[in-house]
Design a protein around this motif. Structure first.
Motif: not given
Length: 659
Positions: A439-442, A464-465, A519-522, A526-528
């Motif tokens: 998720e995202g550039d960072s 947003k997807i 791979c997303t934040d916890a 991130g879950y969304q």
């Protein structure tokens, strides 16, 4: 005579049984399983013709383990004794002469006015192509028996005085493997044939006996009291958009002015349905796989009648194109059953009929009757026409979308040049290559520095997807994020929608990765994102989930630091265990940062190193249950979603940011 000699003695003709045994494809259309099937149907059709003439209400068909077949009817019994006019025994005419039988004289009041078997080939051709055939006939107070082997009669006609309670014919034979390459007619084939015959012969019962072990049989029955009306009801599964409508008529005419006049009886049953569609045509009890005249008539009449209604009632928008039959067929269940005293089949296998008059009579009748039906059933007419327009517009939108998708996903793709911010890996070995969807550039930056660039690629999700479960395909394929993800995956899309089949381009062999890792934040956001990416894959490439290519990378919830050493806990239990080990020591505890804030070393150790990372393989045990859950949480089932949250929402309060 040398091999090269070609003179008057070189010409020969096939005689007797050899006319069938050496050239079965000429008679049955094939020397394979299809030809064997047709030889069986020739005997069955004789029993059906008897019942349709009013003699007998049940036909027994037995499938034996040795691949032999028995068909028994309770008709008048085949005449087998001496025929003064032909100066031969009738059994010889029926079982030993091609183009002989009782169905050529179709004058009014004669036998078999509407007959399936008109060519006089059936019983003889099947006998000639058999390893053996036993015939038993009950009529006129006698039992008659005949036995044949490989096309030759053995022992002549046996006639025994017999007090029978009913008349009828019983024929038991085994197709010959010297004639057909395959004689193993499946149980499913028998079931399909007999079910269809029950459909078009209302009130006639078919009993199938299948031998499962020597002398042991399982039994199946097929019976439709109201024929094609009952069958259309069955095909519709109770989901009819309109009530089932039945029409029938009888006409007389000629295929050409100089040819004989003949009769045709026709009946049609149809309804409209949003979930199911079917078109089936039968003529003289034969299922017309390719239709021919009835199919052309139905297509012409339905397009004409519905187009007229749309024009007359101002349903088309300005400059809108005319409907096509495919727009009607998408929601139409129709079965036609016709009979004629003269029939032109494309060939002996009777998969289509070509009668010009039948086509013209059916077209005229259907046009007229549909016009009346629309006047008398205004509500149904409105429903039908609205649905046909929906189908038409969906087709046109799908066509535009297909062209758009083909343009965006097609061609030789240099992904690195055409997908913004995609970072490829060096390896060309698909069995090693992995792609991380982050998720995202960072997160892209952190993963890029923490990865092994030999086999790990990264694509970031920008913005947003879209929720692919609720969106229409044309909207989905306008999303740059989704198009980029599909380009990177490389395997195309799976589309099973009725109106969007042409969009399907999926090929698993074109998948460019051994693992697709989300791979997303916890955290909640991130879950969304994770859920929306999974939803996209589930909607557009579900095989990737079914075959186990999709993974979720677990991110640690907590980072615990003690004396310059970091420990990572992926859940509350692990956190407690680590703290217990550090008891008496000084440590710091903090919630894990977002992926973009992590150091490359931490990213490698926790998320990307195959030796230490934690991946969850997304593998649904029950695809139907998975489909229901996706629909519940992300689809249009709003009331179900509210109820689910009310019942189970408290279990997830700890994961929310609500204090």
């Amino acid at each position: 005579m040398s091999a090269s000699t070609y003179d008057n003695s070189s010409i020969s003709s096939l005689k007797g049984a050899d006319r069938v045994r050496k050239r079965p494809a000429v008679i049955f259309g094939s020397d394979g399983i299809e030809g064997c099937e047709h030889s069986m149907f020739e005997i069955l059709s004789n029993s059906i013709d008897e019942a349709r003439e009013g003699f007998g209400t049940v036909v027994y068909v037995t499938r034996y383990m040795d691949q032999s077949i028995e068909i028994e009817d309770f008709g008048r019994g085949i005449p087998v004794e001496y025929n003064e006019r032909e100066k031969k025994y009738n059994w010889e005419l029926v079982f030993c002469e091609l183009y002989a039988g009782g169905k050529y004289h179709n004058n009014a009041g004669g036998n078999y006015e509407y007959s399936l078997g008109l060519n006089g080939l059936g019983a003889c051709a099947t006998q000639y192509s058999s390893e053996y055939m036993d015939v038993e006939i009950l009529r006129d107070g006698y039992k008659f028996n005949l036995h044949f082997e490989k096309g030759e009669n053995i022992g002549g006609l046996m006639k025994t005085k017999f007090r029978h309670r009913h008349t009828g014919s019983k024929i038991h034979w085994k197709p010959d493997l010297e004639v057909f390459t395959d004689i193993n007619l499946s149980l499913e084939l028998y079931q399909s044939i007999l079910k269809r015959q029950a459909v078009v012969n209302s009130g006639l019962r078919f009993v199938l006996k299948n031998e499962t072990s020597p002398g042991e049989f399982e039994t199946f029955e097929y019976y439709y009291e109201n024929g094609i009306v009952d069958y259309v009801k069955e095909l519709s599964h109770g989901k009819e958009l309109t009530a089932i409508h039945f029409m029938e008529a009888e006409r007389k005419g000629r295929d050409r002015e100089d040819l004989d006049e003949y009769k045709v009886k026709m009946s049609f049953a149809f309804c409209f349905n949003n979930e199911y569609n079917a078109l089936e045509y039968y003529h003289n009890s034969s299922f017309l796989e390719y239709g021919g005249s009835p199919d052309k008539a139905v297509r012409n009449a339905f397009v004409y009648a519905i187009d007229q209604y749309l024009k007359q009632n101002g349903k088309y928008t300005k400059n809108e194109s005319k409907i096509q039959f495919s727009d009607i067929e998408d929601s139409l269940i129709l079965v036609s059953n016709s009979l004629s005293t003269m029939t032109s089949y494309e060939n002996q296998t009777k998969k289509a009929i070509t009668n010009k008059f039948i086509q013209e009579a059916m077209t005229e009748f259907l046009r007229e009757q549909l016009g009346i039906y629309f006047i008398e059933n205004k509500m149904d007419a409105e429903k039908i026409c609205e649905q046909v327009l929906v189908n038409k517009r969906s087709r046109e939108t799908a066509e535009k979308t297909r062209i758009n998708v083909k343009k965006k996903l097609g061609g030789n793709l240099d992904v690195a040049n055409r997908v913004k911010k995609f970072v490829d890996c060096r390896s060309k070995d698909v069995s090693r290559r992995e792609v991380y969807i982050v998720e995202g550039d960072s997160a892209l930056g952190a993963c890029k520095l923490g990865r092994d660039s030999e086999f790990q690629a990264i694509i970031p999700i920008r913005g947003k997807i879209l929720n692919c479960l609720k969106a229409e395909y044309d909207k989905i394929f306008k999303s740059d994020v989704i198009i980029d993800l599909l380009k990177v995956l490389g395997c195309g899309v799976e589309i099973n929608s009725k109106h969007n089949k042409d969009l399907n381009s999926f090929n698993l062999e074109n998948l460019r990765w051994s693992k697709v890792i989300i791979c997303t934040d916890a955290d909640v956001d991130g879950y969304q994102i994770r859920t929306l990416v999974l939803t996209m894959i589930y909607r557009l490439a579900p095989t990737l989930i079914e075959k186990g290519y999709v993974y979720i990378a677990e991110s640690p919830l907590y980072e615990i630091t003690c004396r310059d050493k970091s420990y990572f806990a992926f859940n509350e239990a692990e956190k407690a265990e680590i703290i217990k080990k550090l008891e008496g020591k000084k440590y710091t505890l903090q919630r894990s940062k977002g992926l973009g804030e992590n150091q490359p070393e931490m990213m490698w150790e926790t998320t990307m190193n195959p030796e230490t990372r934690r991946l969850i393989k997304v593998m649904p045990d029950d695809m139907e249950k998975t489909r229901e859950m996706f629909d519940l949480l992300l689809g249009d089932n709003l009331s179900g979603r509210k109820e689910h949250i009310a019942n189970f929402g408290h279990e997830f309060l700890a994961l929310t940011d609500v204090m």
